[in-house]
Design a protein around this motif. Structure first.
Motif, PDB file in Angstrom:
ATOM      1  N   TYR A 172      -8.488  -3.082 -16.256  1.00 44.82           N
ATOM      2  CA  TYR A 172      -8.724  -2.732 -14.852  1.00 44.82           C
ATOM      3  C   TYR A 172      -7.547  -1.931 -14.305  1.00 44.82           C
ATOM      4  N   ASP A 173      -7.856  -1.162 -13.264  1.00 42.60           N
ATOM      5  CA  ASP A 173      -6.832  -0.437 -12.526  1.00 42.60           C
ATOM      6  C   ASP A 173      -6.600  -1.139 -11.200  1.00 42.60           C
ATOM      7  N   ILE A 174      -5.361  -1.073 -10.716  1.00 43.11           N
ATOM      8  CA  ILE A 174      -5.026  -1.543  -9.372  1.00 43.11           C
ATOM      9  C   ILE A 174      -4.607  -0.305  -8.584  1.00 43.11           C
ATOM     10  N   ASP A 175      -5.452   0.124  -7.661  1.00 38.12           N
ATOM     11  CA  ASP A 175      -5.189   1.337  -6.895  1.00 38.12           C
ATOM     12  C   ASP A 175      -4.407   0.975  -5.639  1.00 38.12           C
ATOM     13  N   VAL A 176      -3.093   1.210  -5.674  1.00 36.63           N
ATOM     14  CA  VAL A 176      -2.236   0.774  -4.569  1.00 36.63           C
ATOM     15  C   VAL A 176      -2.311   1.716  -3.366  1.00 36.63           C
ATOM     16  N   ALA A 177      -3.035   2.817  -3.492  1.00 34.20           N
ATOM     17  CA  ALA A 177      -3.262   3.668  -2.328  1.00 34.20           C
ATOM     18  C   ALA A 177      -4.320   3.068  -1.408  1.00 34.20           C
ATOM     19  N   GLN A 178      -5.089   2.136  -1.921  1.00 35.65           N
ATOM     20  CA  GLN A 178      -6.181   1.531  -1.161  1.00 35.65           C
ATOM     21  C   GLN A 178      -5.688   0.292  -0.404  1.00 35.65           C
ATOM     22  N   PRO A 179      -6.386  -0.082   0.657  1.00 39.11           N
ATOM     23  CA  PRO A 179      -6.010  -1.297   1.389  1.00 39.11           C
ATOM     24  C   PRO A 179      -6.289  -2.552   0.563  1.00 39.11           C
ATOM     25  N   ALA A 180      -5.563  -3.602   0.866  1.00 40.49           N
ATOM     26  CA  ALA A 180      -5.783  -4.872   0.178  1.00 40.49           C
ATOM     27  C   ALA A 180      -7.244  -5.275   0.307  1.00 40.49           C
ATOM     28  N   GLY A 181      -7.784  -5.764  -0.805  1.00 37.49           N
ATOM     29  CA  GLY A 181      -9.181  -6.195  -0.824  1.00 37.49           C
ATOM     30  C   GLY A 181     -10.109  -5.201  -1.480  1.00 37.49           C
ATOM     31  N   SER A 182      -9.626  -3.987  -1.702  1.00 38.93           N
ATOM     32  CA  SER A 182     -10.485  -2.981  -2.359  1.00 38.93           C
ATOM     33  C   SER A 182      -9.666  -2.145  -3.345  1.00 38.93           C
ATOM     34  N   ARG A 183      -8.843  -2.808  -4.120  1.00 37.87           N
ATOM     35  CA  ARG A 183      -7.930  -2.121  -5.030  1.00 37.87           C
ATOM     36  C   ARG A 183      -8.348  -2.151  -6.491  1.00 37.87           C
ATOM     37  N   GLN A 237       0.845  -1.196   0.000  1.00 45.59           N
ATOM     38  CA  GLN A 237       0.000   0.000   0.000  1.00 45.59           C
ATOM     39  C   GLN A 237       0.876   1.241   0.000  1.00 45.59           C
ATOM     40  N   THR A 238       0.615   2.140  -0.938  1.00 44.99           N
ATOM     41  CA  THR A 238       1.473   3.311  -1.147  1.00 44.99           C
ATOM     42  C   THR A 238       0.592   4.546  -1.299  1.00 44.99           C
ATOM     43  N   ALA A 239       0.736   5.492  -0.387  1.00 48.44           N
ATOM     44  CA  ALA A 239      -0.105   6.695  -0.390  1.00 48.44           C
ATOM     45  C   ALA A 239       0.149   7.547  -1.624  1.00 48.44           C
ATOM     46  N   LEU A 251      -1.246   0.404 -12.724  1.00 47.68           N
ATOM     47  CA  LEU A 251      -1.234   0.787 -11.317  1.00 47.68           C
ATOM     48  C   LEU A 251      -1.641   2.253 -11.196  1.00 47.68           C
ATOM     49  N   THR A 252      -2.523   2.536 -10.216  1.00 45.54           N
ATOM     50  CA  THR A 252      -2.927   3.906  -9.943  1.00 45.54           C
ATOM     51  C   THR A 252      -2.851   4.170  -8.441  1.00 45.54           C
ATOM     52  N   ARG A 253      -2.928   5.465  -8.099  1.00 39.93           N
ATOM     53  CA  ARG A 253      -3.088   5.876  -6.700  1.00 39.93           C
ATOM     54  C   ARG A 253      -4.190   6.921  -6.666  1.00 39.93           C
ATOM     55  N   ASP A 254      -5.283   6.561  -6.033  1.00 39.98           N
ATOM     56  CA  ASP A 254      -6.470   7.426  -6.005  1.00 39.98           C
ATOM     57  C   ASP A 254      -6.854   7.873  -7.408  1.00 39.98           C
ATOM     58  N   GLY A 255      -6.743   6.934  -8.357  1.00 36.88           N
ATOM     59  CA  GLY A 255      -7.166   7.178  -9.732  1.00 36.88           C
ATOM     60  C   GLY A 255      -6.112   7.745 -10.645  1.00 36.88           C
ATOM     61  N   THR A 256      -4.975   8.173 -10.089  1.00 34.43           N
ATOM     62  CA  THR A 256      -3.909   8.733 -10.918  1.00 34.43           C
ATOM     63  C   THR A 256      -2.885   7.660 -11.242  1.00 34.43           C
ATOM     64  N   PRO A 257      -2.515   7.475 -12.516  1.00 30.43           N
ATOM     65  CA  PRO A 257      -1.537   6.437 -12.867  1.00 30.43           C
ATOM     66  C   PRO A 257      -0.214   6.621 -12.130  1.00 30.43           C
ATOM     67  N   VAL A 258       0.355   5.520 -11.696  1.00 26.84           N
ATOM     68  CA  VAL A 258       1.648   5.550 -10.998  1.00 26.84           C
ATOM     69  C   VAL A 258       2.778   5.777 -11.986  1.00 26.84           C
TER      70      VAL A 258
END
Length: 603
Positions: free
Chosen positions: A510-521, A479-481, A595-602
């Motif tokens: 699909y996107d994987i949102d790594v800012a989110q906790p595991a289980g809801s990415r 998980q990465t803010a 990979l995204t963080r809060d919708g923004t691509p990493v």
């Protein structure tokens, strides 16, 4: 080929007992202190035993990288191969006296390199008049005393395993590999060796072999209904007292099971995968355990037995014959019996010695055949493809795997009631260093991409199950803010999840949102431009390891199986490239995830 059950049961019955081996007479000056003069107390008689061990050699005879067609090198300066181990073993035998040593292995021997694949599939040992397996030749020449079964021993089926076993000049041990119907041992459970000591009773050393319960999942296609694999702890508790009652002064366990107490398959099997330390803790009268399976280096681990308070010494040498574990066991004769006074262990590095010329000469021809085989050109690539970034970016080289799997499964289901269902496919970034260079493409290039001998299975999943599968896979990321600096070396392998347990799934986006906790990415999960429907059905083209529960991905193991085959995925990739002639990303590459963080691509 199917297992001949009559021969199998006959073999099982024959291996219900252990093997006894008589040792040579030890030199009294080195091994046993002489008693005093008549009527005077003398020094207690002592004996020093050295037990050497390898594990997870995975077909590494030489310090050679078949995928790079060059001598093996890594950043740590390691060397690989039984030819190096042979030199270390010879040195220790010269120091200690061969008659005072044991050489053991803890399993995973006949799978893992193009060398082992070649003699299982291309020039199989099971063919009439077929060759002797190179690993059998090497281990016989080095002089192993016993080896435990590893889970990868079953990858090519029981017939290949039994043929390999028949070619060995030492027993293949597996006390917890039992006939599924009779529950009697299907392999030799133990070996008992007697070491003679001048002026004192002989020392009896028992070696108990234990293998991994995960075989029931990972190679279900070969073992279901034929073999069962109960837990290591319960089987050790059954066999160790028997060995002591038979007069064993020393009990060594060779266990193809790690020491962490964890399992990769969740609760699918009611036995722990990595239970070597639990065996030491729970079962009295074990002196040392040669640990395997986990591919980690443990020079010495002392585990206190809960019942006796005694320390049990564990050691695991690094895989691929990079290390040799050495146990030094000291015994003293008192009150009419031998007692283990102390045990210590260490590991020796095979990079400290040269190859044993006896082994290189013995297997030079086999090595040359495999080098020629893997260097066959099967096509050409329009550009270089690599796995360097594949664990955190959707890489075309992994799309090649999923494309091949999709095509094979679609062709297999043509004309069936499932032909109209969409086919999606999973694949993992197994290696971080695989590369298919621009220009000529060889078998070794493609083999480096798919290093395992997995086969293909088609499973029926719903959209909701696919979503759960992806969420589980996404737990691989740390998980990465949103505002945090992204370090790709710290972005993956959360909670120790290995690269091979992270899956791409093709045919979706699909996107994987790594800012989110595991289980809801998993976000924006789409199929053909529309949000994925929970009730929609999909055919998942999946490797047999994953299909049987490897990695504990949800739903896939229990899902309906529509089709499976025994041809390796690696072979299917080679066939696909050969048929195409030209490997061009436009024929297989797609951007399925990011990979995204809060919708923004990493990236």
């Amino acid at each position: 080929m199917p297992l001949n059950r009559r021969k199998f049961l006959k073999k099982s019955a024959a291996t219900g007992a252990g093997v006894a081996i008589a040792g040579a007479v030890a030199a009294p000056s080195a091994q046993a202190a002489a008693g005093g003069k008549p009527g005077k107390p003398g020094k207690p008689k002592r004996y020093e035993l050295t037990v050497m061990g390898t594990t997870d050699t995975h077909g590494h005879v030489f310090n050679w990288d078949y995928f790079k067609d060059a001598e093996y090198k890594d950043a740590a300066g390691n060397a690989q191969g039984l030819a190096r181990i042979s030199t270390l073993v010879n040195r220790i035998r010269a120091e200690k006296g061969r008659e005072n040593t044991l050489l053991l292995d803890a399993g995973d021997t006949i799978q893992g390199t193009p060398l082992t694949y070649y003699y299982a599939k291309v020039d199989p040992i099971t063919a009439k008049g077929g060759p002797v397996h190179p690993m059998a030749q090497a281990m016989n020449a080095i002089g192993y005393d016993a080896a435990a079964l590893g889970n990868h021993e079953f990858n090519y089926g029981i017939e290949t395993l039994r043929k390999f076993e028949s070619q060995l000049r030492f027993p293949l041990l597996g006390a917890n590999a039992v006939d599924a119907k009779t529950l009697k041992p299907a392999f030799t459970p133990y070996v008992m060796k007697t070491f003679c000591v001048k002026g004192a009773p002989p020392v009896k050393v028992a070696v108990l072999g234990l293998t991994n319960p995960g075989i029931a999942i990972w190679d279900k296609a070969y073992v279901q209904g034929k073999l069962a694999f109960p837990g290591l702890e319960e089987q050790a508790a059954k066999w160790v007292p028997r060995l002591k009652s038979m007069g064993a002064d020393v009990v060594i366990v060779s266990a193809h099971s790690g020491s962490s107490g964890t399992s990769s398959y969740g609760d699918q099997v009611p036995y722990v995968e990595n239970s070597a330390a639990l065996v030491a803790q729970q079962v009295p009268d074990i002196d040392a355990i040669l640990v395997g399976h986990a591919h980690v280096e443990i020079p010495e681990l002392r585990v206190t037995n809960a019942k006796t308070g005694r320390a049990v010494v564990l050691s695991e040498p690094l895989a691929f014959a990079e290390r040799l574990s050495v146990f030094d066991v000291s015994l003293v004769f008192e009150k009419g019996r031998w007692v283990v006074e102390s045990v210590s262990s260490k590991v020796l590095n095979s990079n400290s010695v040269a190859d044993d010329p006896k082994i290189t000469k013995l297997l030079g021809d086999e090595h040359a055949k495999v080098v020629k085989y893997v260097n066959q050109v099967v096509g050409s690539a329009t550009e270089t493809l690599t796995t360097v970034d594949a664990r955190f970016k959707d890489a075309p080289i992994i799309d090649l795997i999923t494309k091949v799997q999709e095509d094979v499964v679609r062709a297999a289901l043509a004309g069936t009631s499932y032909a109209s269902l969409p086919v999606i496919a999973q694949a993992s970034p197994f290696s971080r260093t695989s590369e298919i260079p621009a220009g000529a493409v060889t078998i070794r290039d493609l083999s480096s991409l798919y290093v395992y001998d997995n086969t293909l299975v088609a499973k029926l999943l719903t959209g909701a199950q696919v979503r759960a599968y992806l969420e589980y896979s996404a737990e691989y990321f740390v998980q990465t803010a949103s505002g945090a600096v992204v370090d790709v070396e710290k972005l993956t392998n959360a909670n120790g999840r290995p690269d091979y347990n992270y899956d791409y799934v093709s045919g979706l986006s699909y996107d994987i949102d790594v800012a989110q906790p595991a289980g809801s990415r998993i976000r924006n999960l789409m199929f053909e431009g529309a949000p994925l429907a929970d009730g929609q059905q999909f055919v998942l083209a999946v490797n047999n390891y994953r299909a049987n529960g490897g990695g504990a991905f949800p739903f896939v193991a229990s899902a309906q199986e529509l089709w499976s085959e025994s041809t390796e995925i690696r072979t299917r990739i080679a066939e696909w490239v050969t048929a195409k002639g030209v490997l061009d990303p436009k024929d297989f590459a797609s951007v399925d995830w990011r990979l995204t963080r809060d919708g923004t691509p990493v990236f």
